[in-house]
Enzyme design. Structure first.
Site, PDB file in Angstrom:
ATOM      1  CE  LYS A  41      -4.420   1.048   2.205  1.00  9.19           C
ATOM      2  NZ  LYS A  41      -5.177   0.942   3.467  1.00  9.19           N
TER       3      LYS A  41
HETATM    4  O1  G3P Z   1      -9.269   1.809   4.236  1.00 14.12           O
HETATM    5  C1  G3P Z   1      -9.131   3.126   4.631  1.00 14.12           C
HETATM    6  C2  G3P Z   1      -9.823   3.337   5.910  1.00 14.12           C
HETATM    7  O2  G3P Z   1      -9.108   2.679   6.922  1.00 14.12           O
HETATM    8  C3  G3P Z   1     -10.049   4.738   6.284  1.00 14.12           C
HETATM    9  O3  G3P Z   1     -11.264   4.766   6.904  1.00 14.12           O
HETATM   10  O4  G3P Z   1     -13.013   5.602   8.370  1.00 14.12           O
HETATM   11  O5  G3P Z   1     -10.597   6.134   8.852  1.00 14.12           O
HETATM   12  O6  G3P Z   1     -11.771   7.194   6.947  1.00 14.12           O
HETATM   13  P1  G3P Z   1     -11.672   5.990   7.825  1.00 14.12           P
END
Ligand code: G3P
Length: 216
Positions: free
Chosen positions: A81
């Protein structure tokens, strides 16, 4: 559409492993798990046969290449990633030549998704929830990426990320995303439905009231 779990917790992954296609992690999730990056990525890669995204911490090209190669050496199903920066795109091109799959992450615009595809990323991860947090149209972004990728024949898979509710997952599927990554809370809500529960309760109650032999 493939479903990935967005977590670094083995206790969340193991009981759901046969229902998921892969795992995504990020530095925040690994840090929260308390385990070292290599130790935890190795455990996850042994638990799930599908792609396991492990994110580099380095922000310069050489550092990304070094970390990425080390991460991929942990297991064949570890994919690298990379943040959607100039160095991340450069690293994606190098890893492409080395047949190391990549997930270019932190994508917030169609231009960024275009650049990730041009760099040969295996996956691109548009952050739907965070786009919406900033007042943008996260689902519109997914649709636009799908349109442009189809128009130009890009093979980069669209991995909808930062999904915050079940409606986001349905919208990602309708937008034609190749994959969606969800936290375990949303994964479980994708399966459960109150009418399934109440319908099952009624079937069981009727069966018990019938007093019939249980064998089939
Ligand atoms: O896969 C990306 C994710 O972990 C981000 O999610 O909810 O932190 O924006 P969030």
């Amino acid at each position: 559409m493939q479903i990935f779990l967005d977590t670094a917790e083995i206790r969340e992954i193991a009981p759901r492993a046969d229902q998921i296609d892969g795992i995504t992690t990020n530095p925040s999730l690994i840090a929260r798990s308390g385990a070292s990056m290599s130790e935890r990525i190795g455990e996850i890669a042994r638990t799930v046969p599908g792609p396991v995204s492990a994110e580099v911490i380095a922000t310069d090209l050489e550092g990304m290449l070094d970390e990425g190669r080390r991460l991929h050496a942990i297991a064949d199903n570890v994919i690298i990633k990379l943040p959607l920066t100039m160095a991340g795109l450069q690293a994606a091109r190098v890893f492409g030549k080395e047949d190391i799959p990549t997930n270019v992450t932190l994508c917030f615009s169609l231009n960024q998704a275009l650049m990730a595809a041009r760099a040969g990323a295996t996956f691109v991860s548009p952050f739907v929830g965070r786009v919406e947090d900033a007042g943008g149209d996260g689902i519109g972004l997914l649709k636009a990426i799908r349109d442009v990728y189809d128009q130009f024949g890009f093979e980069t898979a669209i991995l909808a990320a930062s999904l915050r509710n079940q409606a986001h997952v349905e919208a990602a599927a309708l937008a034609g995303c190749d994959a969606a990554t969800v936290p375990v809370k949303i994964f479980d809500r994708m399966i459960r439905h109150s009418q399934t529960d109440s319908g099952l309760d009624a079937f069981m109650a009727d069966w018990a009231a019938g007093g019939l032999d249980r064998s089939v």
